[in-house]
Write a protein that holds these residues in place. Structure first.
Motif, mmCIF file in Angstrom:
data_model
loop_
_atom_site.group_PDB
_atom_site.id
_atom_site.type_symbol
_atom_site.label_atom_id
_atom_site.label_comp_id
_atom_site.label_asym_id
_atom_site.label_seq_id
_atom_site.Cartn_x
_atom_site.Cartn_y
_atom_site.Cartn_z
ATOM 1 N N ARG A 129 0.830 -1.212 0.000
ATOM 2 C CA ARG A 129 0.000 0.000 0.000
ATOM 3 C C ARG A 129 0.859 1.253 0.000
ATOM 4 N N PHE A 164 2.843 1.622 -3.519
ATOM 5 C CA PHE A 164 2.025 2.017 -4.661
ATOM 6 C C PHE A 164 1.281 3.328 -4.442
ATOM 7 N N LEU A 170 -5.556 -2.746 -14.840
ATOM 8 C CA LEU A 170 -4.910 -3.299 -13.649
ATOM 9 C C LEU A 170 -3.760 -2.416 -13.181
ATOM 10 N N LEU A 193 -3.592 -0.609 -9.562
ATOM 11 C CA LEU A 193 -2.476 -0.812 -8.643
ATOM 12 C C LEU A 193 -1.893 0.510 -8.170
ATOM 13 N N THR A 194 -1.745 1.445 -9.104
ATOM 14 C CA THR A 194 -1.095 2.718 -8.790
ATOM 15 C C THR A 194 -2.068 3.802 -8.349
ATOM 16 N N THR A 199 -8.313 -11.254 -9.602
ATOM 17 C CA THR A 199 -8.433 -9.812 -9.406
ATOM 18 C C THR A 199 -9.622 -9.237 -10.173
ATOM 19 N N SER A 201 -10.190 -5.124 -11.408
ATOM 20 C CA SER A 201 -9.851 -3.700 -11.324
ATOM 21 C C SER A 201 -11.091 -2.879 -11.008
ATOM 22 N N SER A 250 -11.824 -3.743 -7.243
ATOM 23 C CA SER A 250 -10.624 -3.728 -6.400
ATOM 24 C C SER A 250 -10.330 -5.088 -5.766
ATOM 25 N N ILE A 288 -6.456 -6.446 -5.515
ATOM 26 C CA ILE A 288 -5.494 -5.374 -5.806
ATOM 27 C C ILE A 288 -4.526 -5.174 -4.641
ATOM 28 N N LEU A 307 -2.103 -8.063 -4.582
ATOM 29 C CA LEU A 307 -1.102 -7.990 -5.639
ATOM 30 C C LEU A 307 -0.059 -6.926 -5.321
ATOM 31 N N ARG A 308 -0.473 -5.811 -4.771
ATOM 32 C CA ARG A 308 0.494 -4.796 -4.328
ATOM 33 C C ARG A 308 1.462 -5.390 -3.308
#
Length: 217
Positions: free
Chosen positions: A18, A21, A58, A62-63, A195, A197, A200, A203, A206-207
């Protein structure tokens, strides 16, 4: 050396993800030919997948950006590697999509040429995130890319996209099918992450996984 994660990340790893990203992330380089590539000085994570698999969505999820990575107006048309600097600790690489019918021949040539050379010869490439559309599962082009990644000896992790669009029992079946397929591929990381997008889903997890490849603060 990066510690391998056999399953979902821990709460501590998710918090690391968290924070990472949430940092600055910006496009800084694009390459259409191998000779244009720069010498990387950060760990690189490459995102690969068929056209329309939801790769741009995606990366944006993520960002936490809405338009950091942009999908081409004509799927299968993008032919360059796009590099993004994440907090000066990690480089995200958006690879050209593959498998779109109208461009399949040229895209395949790109993957077997420049893309294979990039995958095989990039010393700071630490992992490939291979996206598979959960609604359709593995296509012939996905299987070809898995073979290509095996030959390039690059570890890749499968991430299922658009998992909000199918029912839970269908998702479970899809996971089992892909897990069985990956058992025969030596470069495939055994953990598959579902996942969405849009919702969420997955997400944060994955981060947490990807943050383990970043340079320390």
């Amino acid at each position: 050396m990066v510690k391998e994660i056999p399953g979902p990340p821990s709460p501590e790893q998710m918090e690391e993800g968290r924070k990472l990203f949430a940092g600055d992330c910006a496009f800084f380089f694009g390459a259409q030919k191998l000779e244009q590539l720069f010498e990387g000085n950060r760990p690189e994570l490459a995102f690969a997948g068929r056209s329309n698999v939801g790769k741009s969505s995606l990366i944006n999820a993520l960002t936490g950006r809405k338009a950091l990575a942009r999908a081409s107006s004509e799927p299968g048309r993008t032919k360059q590697l796009n590099f993004f600097n994440l907090a000066d600790r990690l480089t995200l690489v958006d690879m050209p999509g593959y498998g779109f019918a109208k461009a399949s021949k040229s895209v395949k040539e790109d993957w077997q040429g420049m893309m294979f050379d990039y995958l095989r010869g990039r010393p700071n490439l630490v992992r490939v995130v291979l996206l598979i559309d959960s609604r359709v599962g593995l296509k012939a082009s996905d299987r070809e890319i898995c073979d290509l990644l095996d030959k390039a000896a690059v570890v890749y992790q499968v991430v299922l996209t658009k998992c909000d669009a199918i029912k839970e029992n269908e998702l479970k079946k899809r996971l089992e099918e892909i897990q069985s397929f990956l058992k025969t591929h030596p470069a495939a990381f055994p953990f598959i992450l579902p996942t969405s997008s849009e919702k969420s889903l997955g997400i944060a997890e994955l981060r947490g996984i990807l943050s383990q490849f970043s340079e320390p603060v």
